[in-house]
Scaffold this active site. Structure first.
Site, PDB file in Angstrom:
ATOM      1  CD  GLU A  53      10.845  -4.075  -3.161  1.00  0.00           C
ATOM      2  OE1 GLU A  53      11.150  -4.046  -1.938  1.00  0.00           O
ATOM      3  OE2 GLU A  53       9.956  -3.358  -3.647  1.00  0.00           O
ATOM      4  CD  GLU A  69       5.551  -2.190   0.791  1.00  0.00           C
ATOM      5  OE1 GLU A  69       5.312  -1.416   1.738  1.00  0.00           O
ATOM      6  OE2 GLU A  69       6.706  -2.528   0.461  1.00  0.00           O
TER       7      GLU A  69
END
Length: 371
Positions: free
Chosen positions: A263, A157
């Site tokens: 995810e 991220e």
């Protein structure tokens, strides 16, 4: 694969695993010629304290990821202290069950202790000190599991949600724009045979996709190999569109890298935020209008969830030449992080298996996508 009927709700006879009603073909077998199918596990599972979830994991999946136990704050909470027991148990679980075992994550702006970015006086660490800490951390953690953990989410991220620029973090502030390059270099040195990934959410958004492409190209220009880009896949029932997800798969594959969906879950609940993503810092107070299915999921929503999973797995199967792994973020609805994010205490239904360890109708739809 030969045509066959899948009897999703056939009960197992006898005792032992009798609580799990299994599909005719486990997910891992249905897609064994295409990609790994797996789940993220909590320490409750890998430590042996949740026999029912453990049985379901062994039955259905062939790759695992750790939810939290290899994040910096968990495995390296103090400068001279490592907490390896949970991670050791996780890796041992993967080895014992011959699973493709993932490490998550080496560099992230969240769940990293404050001391990492400070000197002994509590002031901002120098570039030299932070690089030393980063290299020592990666060498120690990756080195410990060399040859056991097959792939690492090296950087997590690092791209801004809105513009696709580098996210303003302590890593960027102190180290400069080569922070990701350093992390990948240290990880490759610690285990030259491990696959190395960049992982992020909302990568279907054109701006964020462009930012990741720019980052990966900058790494490749330095001779740094990125094995795959991890698209987190925290999606809703309608957003993003299948075309948006596919556009990113195609764009990333043109970089010469593979794609993982790392995810995956589908949030069926109303979202208090206008944003679509997984910024864990964005939370809201309790509100009944965002927790609307406390006694069960209506059939109409169950049908939408089924179609959503079917459409996504059909897309994954279409691009199986560049997709290596599909990992669901959790095993059953009961252990999904979406029960507590972005609002704590909700009853969420984002995964393929329900709170009673039973396959939802979505499982049969996913299996059909493998044919």
């Amino acid at each position: 694969m030969k045509a066959q009927k899948f009897f999703i709700y056939s009960a197992l006879a006898g005792i032992g695993l009798g609580f799990v009603q299994k599909s005719e073909v486990p997910l891992k077998d249905a897609f064994k010629k295409d990609f790994y199918v797996g789940a993220a596990l909590s320490y409750r599972v890998t430590s042996g304290r949740d026999a029912k979830t453990t049985a379901l994991v062994k039955q259905q999946f062939n790759t695992i990821s750790p939810e939290n136990l290899l994040k910096w704050e968990a495995v390296h909470p103090q400068p001279d202290q490592y907490n390896f027991k949970p991670a050791d148990d996780y890796v041992a679980f993967g080895q014992a069950n011959k699973m493709f075992t993932i490490g998550h994550t080496l560099m992230w702006h969240q769940q990293t202790p404050k001391w990492v970015f400070e000197d002994g006086a509590g002031k901002p660490a120098s570039r030299e000190l932070l690089l030393k800490r980063l290299e020592e951390h990666i060498n120690t953690v990756v080195g410990r599991y060399k040859g056991k953990i097959a792939g690492w989410d090296v950087v997590n991220e690092a791209i801004d949600d809105q513009q696709g620029d580098l996210r303003k973090t302590k890593w960027l502030e102190i180290l400069g724009e080569d922070f990701a390059a350093k992390a990948f270099e240290y990880a490759h040195k610690a285990d030259p045979k491990a696959e190395l990934y960049y992982n992020d959410y909302s990568l279907y958004r054109p701006e964020k996709r462009a930012g990741v492409i720019k980052l990966v190209k900058s790494l490749q220009a330095k001779g740094i190999k990125v094995t795959a880009i991890g698209m987190q896949g925290h999606y809703g029932l309608t957003k993003p569109t299948i075309d948006q997800v596919e556009a990113s798969i195609v764009a990333f594959s043109k970089l010469g890298v593979h794609v993982n969906f790392t995810e995956l879950d589908i949030d069926v609940l109303p979202n208090p935020s206008r944003r679509q993503g997984a910024d864990i810092a964005e939370t809201f107070g309790a509100d009944p209008k965002y927790n609307v299915y406390t006694t069960g999921l209506p059939d109409s929503v169950q049908q939408k969830l089924t179609k959503r999973y079917a459409d996504l797995f059909a897309l994954f199967h279409k691009h199986r030449d560049v997709i290596d792994r599909i990992t669901l973020w959790g095993v059953t609805d009961a252990d999904s992080w979406l029960n507590d994010w972005p609002i704590r205490g909700r009853t969420s239904y984002p995964l393929l298996f329900d709170r009673n360890f039973q396959p939802k109708p979505a499982v049969q739809a996913v299996l059909q996508a493998a044919k």
